[in-house]
Structures are given as C-alpha cells and as structure tokens.
Design an enzyme around this catalytic site. Sequence first.
Site, mmCIF file in Angstrom:
data_model
loop_
_atom_site.group_PDB
_atom_site.id
_atom_site.type_symbol
_atom_site.label_atom_id
_atom_site.label_comp_id
_atom_site.label_asym_id
_atom_site.label_seq_id
_atom_site.Cartn_x
_atom_site.Cartn_y
_atom_site.Cartn_z
ATOM 1 C CE1 TYR A 200 -11.481 -43.806 19.214
ATOM 2 C CE2 TYR A 200 -9.922 -42.704 17.764
ATOM 3 C CZ TYR A 200 -10.195 -43.368 18.943
ATOM 4 O OH TYR A 200 -9.188 -43.594 19.857
ATOM 5 N N PRO A 292 -1.782 -40.764 15.319
ATOM 6 C CG PRO A 292 -2.535 -38.642 15.898
ATOM 7 C CD PRO A 292 -1.665 -39.351 14.919
ATOM 8 C CE LYS A 296 -2.831 -50.324 19.415
ATOM 9 N NZ LYS A 296 -3.660 -50.263 20.610
HETATM 10 P P1 FAD Z 1 8.468 -37.963 24.021
HETATM 11 O O1 FAD Z 1 7.189 -37.833 24.761
HETATM 12 O O2 FAD Z 1 8.637 -37.194 22.769
HETATM 13 O O3 FAD Z 1 9.640 -37.611 25.045
HETATM 14 C C1 FAD Z 1 10.978 -37.440 24.618
HETATM 15 C C2 FAD Z 1 11.709 -36.549 25.613
HETATM 16 O O4 FAD Z 1 13.083 -36.426 25.210
HETATM 17 C C3 FAD Z 1 11.144 -35.143 25.645
HETATM 18 O O5 FAD Z 1 10.910 -34.746 26.975
HETATM 19 C C4 FAD Z 1 12.214 -34.288 24.969
HETATM 20 O O6 FAD Z 1 12.266 -32.969 25.470
HETATM 21 C C5 FAD Z 1 13.468 -35.083 25.292
HETATM 22 N N1 FAD Z 1 14.564 -34.837 24.345
HETATM 23 C C6 FAD Z 1 14.498 -34.668 23.009
HETATM 24 N N2 FAD Z 1 15.711 -34.459 22.487
HETATM 25 C C7 FAD Z 1 16.581 -34.502 23.520
HETATM 26 C C8 FAD Z 1 17.983 -34.345 23.616
HETATM 27 N N3 FAD Z 1 18.728 -34.089 22.537
HETATM 28 N N4 FAD Z 1 18.555 -34.446 24.827
HETATM 29 C C9 FAD Z 1 17.806 -34.691 25.943
HETATM 30 N N5 FAD Z 1 16.462 -34.845 25.904
HETATM 31 C C10 FAD Z 1 15.863 -34.748 24.707
HETATM 32 N N6 FAD Z 1 -0.171 -42.081 22.121
HETATM 33 C C11 FAD Z 1 -1.032 -42.959 22.717
HETATM 34 O O7 FAD Z 1 -0.599 -44.052 23.140
HETATM 35 N N7 FAD Z 1 -2.360 -42.687 22.886
HETATM 36 C C12 FAD Z 1 -2.881 -41.517 22.448
HETATM 37 O O8 FAD Z 1 -4.065 -41.293 22.667
HETATM 38 C C13 FAD Z 1 -2.012 -40.577 21.772
HETATM 39 N N8 FAD Z 1 -2.489 -39.403 21.319
HETATM 40 C C14 FAD Z 1 -1.604 -38.494 20.806
HETATM 41 C C15 FAD Z 1 -2.119 -37.297 20.371
HETATM 42 C C16 FAD Z 1 -1.263 -36.347 19.809
HETATM 43 C C17 FAD Z 1 -1.841 -35.051 19.337
HETATM 44 C C18 FAD Z 1 0.150 -36.608 19.701
HETATM 45 C C19 FAD Z 1 1.089 -35.571 19.118
HETATM 46 C C20 FAD Z 1 0.649 -37.813 20.139
HETATM 47 C C21 FAD Z 1 -0.204 -38.766 20.687
HETATM 48 N N9 FAD Z 1 0.261 -39.983 21.120
HETATM 49 C C22 FAD Z 1 -0.622 -40.890 21.665
HETATM 50 C C23 FAD Z 1 1.677 -40.302 21.029
HETATM 51 C C24 FAD Z 1 2.428 -40.133 22.351
HETATM 52 O O9 FAD Z 1 2.218 -38.850 22.865
HETATM 53 C C25 FAD Z 1 3.928 -40.391 22.136
HETATM 54 O O10 FAD Z 1 4.077 -41.620 21.480
HETATM 55 C C26 FAD Z 1 4.707 -40.391 23.453
HETATM 56 O O11 FAD Z 1 4.858 -39.093 23.943
HETATM 57 C C27 FAD Z 1 6.087 -41.020 23.279
HETATM 58 O O12 FAD Z 1 6.835 -40.905 24.472
HETATM 59 P P2 FAD Z 1 8.417 -40.818 24.420
HETATM 60 O O13 FAD Z 1 8.839 -40.704 25.853
HETATM 61 O O14 FAD Z 1 8.949 -41.909 23.586
HETATM 62 O O15 FAD Z 1 8.742 -39.485 23.634
HETATM 63 C C1 DHB Z 2 -6.652 -39.238 22.361
HETATM 64 C C2 DHB Z 2 -5.773 -39.217 21.324
HETATM 65 C C3 DHB Z 2 -5.846 -40.207 20.372
HETATM 66 O O1 DHB Z 2 -4.986 -40.217 19.359
HETATM 67 C C4 DHB Z 2 -6.786 -41.213 20.448
HETATM 68 O O2 DHB Z 2 -6.857 -42.150 19.484
HETATM 69 C C5 DHB Z 2 -7.655 -41.240 21.504
HETATM 70 C C6 DHB Z 2 -7.582 -40.247 22.474
HETATM 71 C C7 DHB Z 2 -6.590 -38.173 23.386
HETATM 72 O O3 DHB Z 2 -5.753 -37.274 23.274
HETATM 73 O O4 DHB Z 2 -7.388 -38.212 24.328
#
Ligand code: FAD
Ligand code: DHB
Length: 390
Positions: A200, A292, A296
């Site tokens: 980081y 991100p 978390k």
């Molecule tokens: P989502 O993954 O958003 O899933 C929601 C689902 O609901 C989707 O499949 C969607 O298509 C569906 N949906 C939406 N609307 C509807 C509807 N109307 N009807 C039916 N289905 C629907 N988190 C970490 O813990 N560690 C990390 O390192 C990290 N890095 C990240 C890096 C990036 C670039 C990003 C963008 C996020 C990152 N996150 C990280 C966050 C993590 O990806 C999300 O918090 C996680 O995907 C949440 O899961 P979820 O199932 O709650 O939501």
């Molecule tokens: C990744 C994403 C993050 O936000 C982080 O803090 C560490 C790793 C990843 O996509 O690998």
Amino acid sequence: MRTQVAIIGAGPAGLLLGALLHRQGIDHVIVERQTPDYVLGRIRAGVLEQVAVDLLDEAGVGERMHREGLPHDGFSLCFDDRHHRIDLHALTGQRVMVYGQTEVTRDLMDARRAAGLTTVYAAENVHPEGFGGHTPALRYALNGTPHRIEADFIVGCDGFHGVARASVPAQAIQTNEKVYPFGWLGVLADVPPVHDELIYANHPRGFALCSMRSKTRVRYYVQCSLDDHVEDWSDDRFFAELKRRLPEADATRMVEGPSIEKSIAPLRSFVAEPMRFGRLFLAGDAAHIVPPTGAKGLNLAASDVGMLSRALAEHYRGSDAGIDSYSQRALARIWKAERFSWWFTSLMHRFPEAGEFGRKMQHAELDYLVQSEAAMKAMAENYVGLRLDA
Ligand code: FAD
Ligand code: DHB
C-alpha cells in the site's frame, strides 16, 4: 412457489447465505438479475479475514481456498520511497487469506449446483412485496413470464444498486454517505507479483496498491481522477504511473504484462440504518459500502450473512432474539469497519483540496504510525478484523 427464505442477489453475500442456510436445513431460493458468467466476470475483492475464511469452511466450500489461496502474515506500507512492514501475525496472532472474490463466488456456485439448490439467473423486474406484514413475496419475470415466490423472509443481498433497499419506504430508513473525490483504476495481469506481500503506497502523485491473485497473477491499482476513462489508460501508461508511485527497487523489479481486465471504481462510504424492515433484511453492499482501501467490503458481507444465518436458524428453533438484534449487532461491526476504511483511505490518498498542510499532516501521521507499536497493533487488529468484534 413457496420457500422459507427468498434471497435477492447471487453475489458473495447471497451465495454464502444460501450455503449457510442449507447447512441448517433451511429451504431457500436465490433470484439474481445477471447471468452466472456476468457475476463471475466482475473482478473485485482479494483479501479475506479469518471470519470470512471460517464462514466459508462452515459452509463447506473452503477446500480450494485452503489449497490455492495465499495466507499472508503481513503487508507493506510505503511512503518516502521506503517500505514499512506491518507484521499482522506478530501484532495480532492472525493472518489474512489472499483469494479472489471471483474464486469464492465460483466455489459457492459449484457447491450450489452439486447440492441441487435453486438459483434463478437472468431474472427481470425483481421486486419484494408485503414484507411489512406476515406474507412477504418476491416477484420477478423470466423470459417475460411473471413469477411469484412466497416466503417467511426476504433478504436483500443485491448490492449497492439493488432493489431491496430501494423498496423500503423513505421514512423508515436513514442513509449516511461520503463520496471521495477520486477513484481506483485496477488492472489484472498474468505476471509474477512485484513483492511477496501486498504494498500500500502513499505517493505525492497518489495512492497505489500492488495486490495479487496467485504467484502468477497480479491485481494492481492506482488512484485516478473521477474524470478518467479506462480507454485513456493504455497498459503502458498504467504501469509507468504505478512504477512512479513505488520505491525504485520495486519499479525496477516490476514485471509488466498485458491487462486481462481494467476498470475504474469510485470510492464511497455508505451506511443504511436499520438493516431490518419487518420481514425484509439487508446484508452486504445492499446496506453498506466502504472505500476498498481497508479490504473490508467482502468481509463485512460475509460477517452480516454469518450473523443472519444463525439468527434465522434460531428463529426456526423458536427464538426471535437473533433476528430482533441482527440490525443492531451487524451495524456495531459495520461502523467500526467504516471508521477503519475511512481512516486508512484518508491516510493513503492524495486529496486535491487538502493543500500543503493536509499533505504534511498525512506524512506526520504515517511517521507516527510506523514508530508506534501501539498504533501499528491497532491498525493490524483492524485489518485482520479482530477489533471489529470488540
Ligand atoms: P455484490 O457483490 O454487489 O452482489 C450483489 C448481487 O446482486 C449481484 O450479483 C447483482 O447482479 C445482484 N443484483 C443487483 N440488483 C439486483 C436485482 N434488482 N435483482 C436481483 N439481483 C440483483 N472487499 C473486500 O473485503 N476486500 C477487498 O480486497 C475488496 N476490494 C475491492 C476492490 C474493488 C475495486 C471493489 C469495487 C470492491 C472491493 N471490495 C473488497 C468490496 C467487495 O467486492 C464487495 O463488498 C462485495 O462484492 C459485496 O458483496 P455483495 O454480495 O454484498 O454484493
Ligand atoms: C485488493 C483490494 C483491496 O481493496 C485491498 O485493500 C487489498 C487487495 C485486491 O483486489 O486484491
């Protein structure tokens, strides 16, 4: 059709909740708007806390994660062109697991298919109704044909832009939000990682993160402007910018390669309160977003559905104590994760409007952090998730 729990969304929250409910013998259906390939194509999180690892084990889907995932004992904090190692294991006794969200999702989907559980993909116009009363239902259409599922409970695991939170009457919900004035440009590439732990980096040109998915696949990010477009960032431009934000030794060692995926994500802090509305519950990104930086988001989604699956199991054994306290218990953990993610984001990024004073304060705070065992311990405890349960 009738089921006990109707889940909206087949992201990690919905799929893990389904797997945990199945283990408890609770009947459920998942309704997802997208196709399985679309869901698997979204490249997102990469770091799992012990809480998430334990829940995946409890759900019976941890085998490949333990075989292919990379346990990390620490990470590197970089500023002034120097590395400062945060020794997570020495400071907390815990480690984190580097294993992509895509792989977690794939493992959960495979286990669902093997167990013969129902997932409706490509559902249109998904809509929860009647959750204020005793007979909630989920309506949707498939290839234009309307369907209705009656359930005891509906759980919105449908992410930030989902329909569940949007279906709650405005006066019943409070939302808290902060939008950050920059984004993250992320690249996935099949090259060996520049370092064996995550880096980081705080740099005058902006934040950078060197993460990985395996010993042969990297996930790298650079802070970018919200006005940036992916098309303007060639692979060469991306790697040149990333290298400028790292110490020279890392820049020299970096192996570059063609991107497999490239995307820009905005950064946001968001919490909706409460997380229960009669017979509708929210879990994961449907209720809260963290920037991100602290890794978390996926972990919070996992801890929400861990709590909720136990609460629902208790309900079917005759006690409503768990479902009655779900919102309050989940939010206590969420606000701690929000604080950590906001703090780490504020510490590591270039804030255009903060000026010279802001930049110097950030530097003084970084110096303080790496010289204070107590500050590093607090950071490590938050990163591995220990402090969030306190
Ligand atoms: P989502 O993954 O958003 O899933 C929601 C689902 O609901 C989707 O499949 C969607 O298509 C569906 N949906 C939406 N609307 C509807 C509807 N109307 N009807 C039916 N289905 C629907 N988190 C970490 O813990 N560690 C990390 O390192 C990290 N890095 C990240 C890096 C990036 C670039 C990003 C963008 C996020 C990152 N996150 C990280 C966050 C993590 O990806 C999300 O918090 C996680 O995907 C949440 O899961 P979820 O199932 O709650 O939501
Ligand atoms: C990744 C994403 C993050 O936000 C982080 O803090 C560490 C790793 C990843 O996509 O690998």
